[in-house]
Motif scaffolding. Sequence first.
Motif, PDB file in Angstrom:
ATOM      1  N   ASN A  33       0.823  -1.211   0.000  1.00  0.00           N
ATOM      2  CA  ASN A  33       0.000   0.000   0.000  1.00  0.00           C
ATOM      3  C   ASN A  33       0.853   1.256   0.000  1.00  0.00           C
ATOM      4  OD1 ASN A  33      -2.389  -1.445  -0.059  1.00  0.00           O
ATOM      5  ND2 ASN A  33      -2.614  -1.455   2.160  1.00  0.00           N
ATOM      6  N   LEU A  34       1.941   1.233   0.766  1.00  0.00           N
ATOM      7  CA  LEU A  34       2.841   2.388   0.771  1.00  0.00           C
ATOM      8  C   LEU A  34       3.495   2.587  -0.597  1.00  0.00           C
ATOM      9  CD1 LEU A  34       4.541   2.017   4.270  1.00  0.00           C
ATOM     10  CD2 LEU A  34       2.985   3.836   3.535  1.00  0.00           C
ATOM     11  N   ALA A  35       3.889   1.498  -1.226  1.00  0.00           N
ATOM     12  CA  ALA A  35       4.486   1.591  -2.559  1.00  0.00           C
ATOM     13  C   ALA A  35       3.496   2.188  -3.554  1.00  0.00           C
ATOM     14  CB  ALA A  35       4.965   0.220  -3.027  1.00  0.00           C
ATOM     15  N   MET A  36       2.236   1.772  -3.464  1.00  0.00           N
ATOM     16  CA  MET A  36       1.199   2.317  -4.351  1.00  0.00           C
ATOM     17  C   MET A  36       0.993   3.803  -4.073  1.00  0.00           C
ATOM     18  SD  MET A  36       0.219  -0.078  -6.358  1.00  0.00           S
ATOM     19  CE  MET A  36       1.911  -0.611  -6.313  1.00  0.00           C
ATOM     20  N   ASP A  37       0.998   4.182  -2.786  1.00  0.00           N
ATOM     21  CA  ASP A  37       0.852   5.594  -2.426  1.00  0.00           C
ATOM     22  C   ASP A  37       1.998   6.421  -2.995  1.00  0.00           C
ATOM     23  OD1 ASP A  37      -1.471   5.021  -1.042  1.00  0.00           O
ATOM     24  OD2 ASP A  37      -0.530   5.080   0.945  1.00  0.00           O
ATOM     25  N   VAL A  38       3.217   5.898  -2.912  1.00  0.00           N
ATOM     26  CA  VAL A  38       4.385   6.610  -3.438  1.00  0.00           C
ATOM     27  C   VAL A  38       4.235   6.801  -4.948  1.00  0.00           C
ATOM     28  CG1 VAL A  38       6.864   6.398  -3.901  1.00  0.00           C
ATOM     29  CG2 VAL A  38       5.976   5.963  -1.606  1.00  0.00           C
ATOM     30  N   GLU A  39       3.804   5.751  -5.662  1.00  0.00           N
ATOM     31  CA  GLU A  39       3.618   5.860  -7.115  1.00  0.00           C
ATOM     32  C   GLU A  39       2.554   6.896  -7.441  1.00  0.00           C
ATOM     33  OE1 GLU A  39       5.433   4.594  -9.617  1.00  0.00           O
ATOM     34  OE2 GLU A  39       6.714   3.930  -7.988  1.00  0.00           O
ATOM     35  N   GLU A  40       1.471   6.891  -6.678  1.00  0.00           N
ATOM     36  CA  GLU A  40       0.400   7.856  -6.904  1.00  0.00           C
ATOM     37  C   GLU A  40       0.891   9.280  -6.652  1.00  0.00           C
ATOM     38  OE1 GLU A  40      -4.064   8.734  -5.200  1.00  0.00           O
ATOM     39  OE2 GLU A  40      -3.246   6.715  -4.998  1.00  0.00           O
ATOM     40  N   LEU A  41       1.680   9.466  -5.588  1.00  0.00           N
ATOM     41  CA  LEU A  41       2.224  10.794  -5.286  1.00  0.00           C
ATOM     42  C   LEU A  41       3.192  11.262  -6.369  1.00  0.00           C
ATOM     43  CD1 LEU A  41       2.734  10.466  -1.438  1.00  0.00           C
ATOM     44  CD2 LEU A  41       1.116  11.975  -2.613  1.00  0.00           C
ATOM     45  N   LYS A  42       3.994  10.351  -6.904  1.00  0.00           N
ATOM     46  CA  LYS A  42       4.899  10.708  -8.003  1.00  0.00           C
ATOM     47  C   LYS A  42       4.109  11.220  -9.194  1.00  0.00           C
ATOM     48  CE  LYS A  42       8.663   7.413  -7.159  1.00  0.00           C
ATOM     49  NZ  LYS A  42       9.320   6.217  -7.710  1.00  0.00           N
ATOM     50  N   HIS A  43       3.020  10.533  -9.504  1.00  0.00           N
ATOM     51  CA  HIS A  43       2.180  10.923 -10.635  1.00  0.00           C
ATOM     52  C   HIS A  43       1.559  12.299 -10.390  1.00  0.00           C
ATOM     53  CE1 HIS A  43      -0.319  10.276 -14.138  1.00  0.00           C
ATOM     54  NE2 HIS A  43      -1.363  10.647 -13.425  1.00  0.00           N
ATOM     55  N   GLU A  44       1.045  12.508  -9.166  1.00  0.00           N
ATOM     56  CA  GLU A  44       0.451  13.801  -8.830  1.00  0.00           C
ATOM     57  C   GLU A  44       1.479  14.917  -8.872  1.00  0.00           C
ATOM     58  OE1 GLU A  44      -1.762  13.638  -5.167  1.00  0.00           O
ATOM     59  OE2 GLU A  44      -2.830  11.843  -5.819  1.00  0.00           O
ATOM     60  N   LEU A  45       2.694  14.652  -8.410  1.00  0.00           N
ATOM     61  CA  LEU A  45       3.761  15.647  -8.434  1.00  0.00           C
ATOM     62  C   LEU A  45       4.105  16.033  -9.867  1.00  0.00           C
ATOM     63  CD1 LEU A  45       5.804  17.349  -6.883  1.00  0.00           C
ATOM     64  CD2 LEU A  45       7.347  15.379  -6.919  1.00  0.00           C
ATOM     65  N   ALA A  46       4.177  15.050 -10.756  1.00  0.00           N
ATOM     66  CA  ALA A  46       4.467  15.343 -12.165  1.00  0.00           C
ATOM     67  C   ALA A  46       3.376  16.234 -12.755  1.00  0.00           C
ATOM     68  CB  ALA A  46       4.595  14.038 -12.957  1.00  0.00           C
ATOM     69  N   SER A  47       2.118  15.957 -12.416  1.00  0.00           N
ATOM     70  CA  SER A  47       1.008  16.782 -12.906  1.00  0.00           C
ATOM     71  C   SER A  47       1.106  18.205 -12.366  1.00  0.00           C
ATOM     72  CB  SER A  47      -0.334  16.181 -12.500  1.00  0.00           C
ATOM     73  OG  SER A  47      -0.551  14.972 -13.147  1.00  0.00           O
ATOM     74  N   LEU A  48       1.448  18.334 -11.094  1.00  0.00           N
ATOM     75  CA  LEU A  48       1.594  19.662 -10.494  1.00  0.00           C
ATOM     76  C   LEU A  48       2.733  20.443 -11.150  1.00  0.00           C
ATOM     77  CD1 LEU A  48       1.054  18.869  -6.717  1.00  0.00           C
ATOM     78  CD2 LEU A  48      -0.422  20.250  -8.187  1.00  0.00           C
ATOM     79  N   LYS A  49       3.828  19.771 -11.451  1.00  0.00           N
ATOM     80  CA  LYS A  49       4.952  20.434 -12.116  1.00  0.00           C
ATOM     81  C   LYS A  49       4.528  20.966 -13.477  1.00  0.00           C
ATOM     82  CE  LYS A  49       8.879  18.045 -10.013  1.00  0.00           C
ATOM     83  NZ  LYS A  49      10.002  17.116 -10.246  1.00  0.00           N
ATOM     84  N   GLN A  50       3.757  20.175 -14.219  1.00  0.00           N
ATOM     85  CA  GLN A  50       3.277  20.621 -15.527  1.00  0.00           C
ATOM     86  C   GLN A  50       2.359  21.831 -15.375  1.00  0.00           C
ATOM     87  OE1 GLN A  50       1.418  17.133 -17.165  1.00  0.00           O
ATOM     88  NE2 GLN A  50       3.303  16.453 -18.155  1.00  0.00           N
ATOM     89  N   ASP A  51       1.452  21.776 -14.393  1.00  0.00           N
ATOM     90  CA  ASP A  51       0.544  22.898 -14.162  1.00  0.00           C
ATOM     91  C   ASP A  51       1.309  24.163 -13.785  1.00  0.00           C
ATOM     92  OD1 ASP A  51      -1.581  21.221 -14.700  1.00  0.00           O
ATOM     93  OD2 ASP A  51      -2.152  20.956 -12.590  1.00  0.00           O
TER      94      ASP A  51
END
Length: 148
Positions: free
Chosen positions: A110-128
């Motif tokens: 679950n922690l690994a999945m959370d980390v992957e999800e946060l990485k994806h969200e961070l990439a989206s925020l950087k683009q925004d």
Amino acid sequence: MTLPLDRDHRPPYVQVAEYLRRQIQIGVLKPGDQIPPSRELQEKFGIASATVQNAFRMLKNEGLIYGVQGRGSFVRRPEGEPEQAQDEQVEGAPESAPPKPTPSETRYFNLAMDVEELKHELASLKQDMAKMFTLMQKMADHIEGQES
């Protein structure tokens, strides 16, 4: 067809796992039912085989499904639910379901999945933020041009 959660910013495999999880929760897929084959899900959602396999792995780690070599993946019977009659069991399925993951394995996953999800969200925020910076720069240039 696109993924069922097309406005969802989570990785596609998480979205596919959520789609299948909901199918199990609402009873569309019942204990012992075969999960749609990987190829079918690939075509339905326009995703790669690895994406489907990652979704299957996630559901297996949660204890919702199990795989039978050469036969496919099946919905696991919840703990405490009575066993099916012998003639109703999935042909080729193991006599007993694989052991449920330990709490620490589940927590790690679950922690690994959370980390992957946060990485994806961070990439989206950087683009925004990059888009916002570009717009701010254009506005500043426009204001400077009006003042000159």
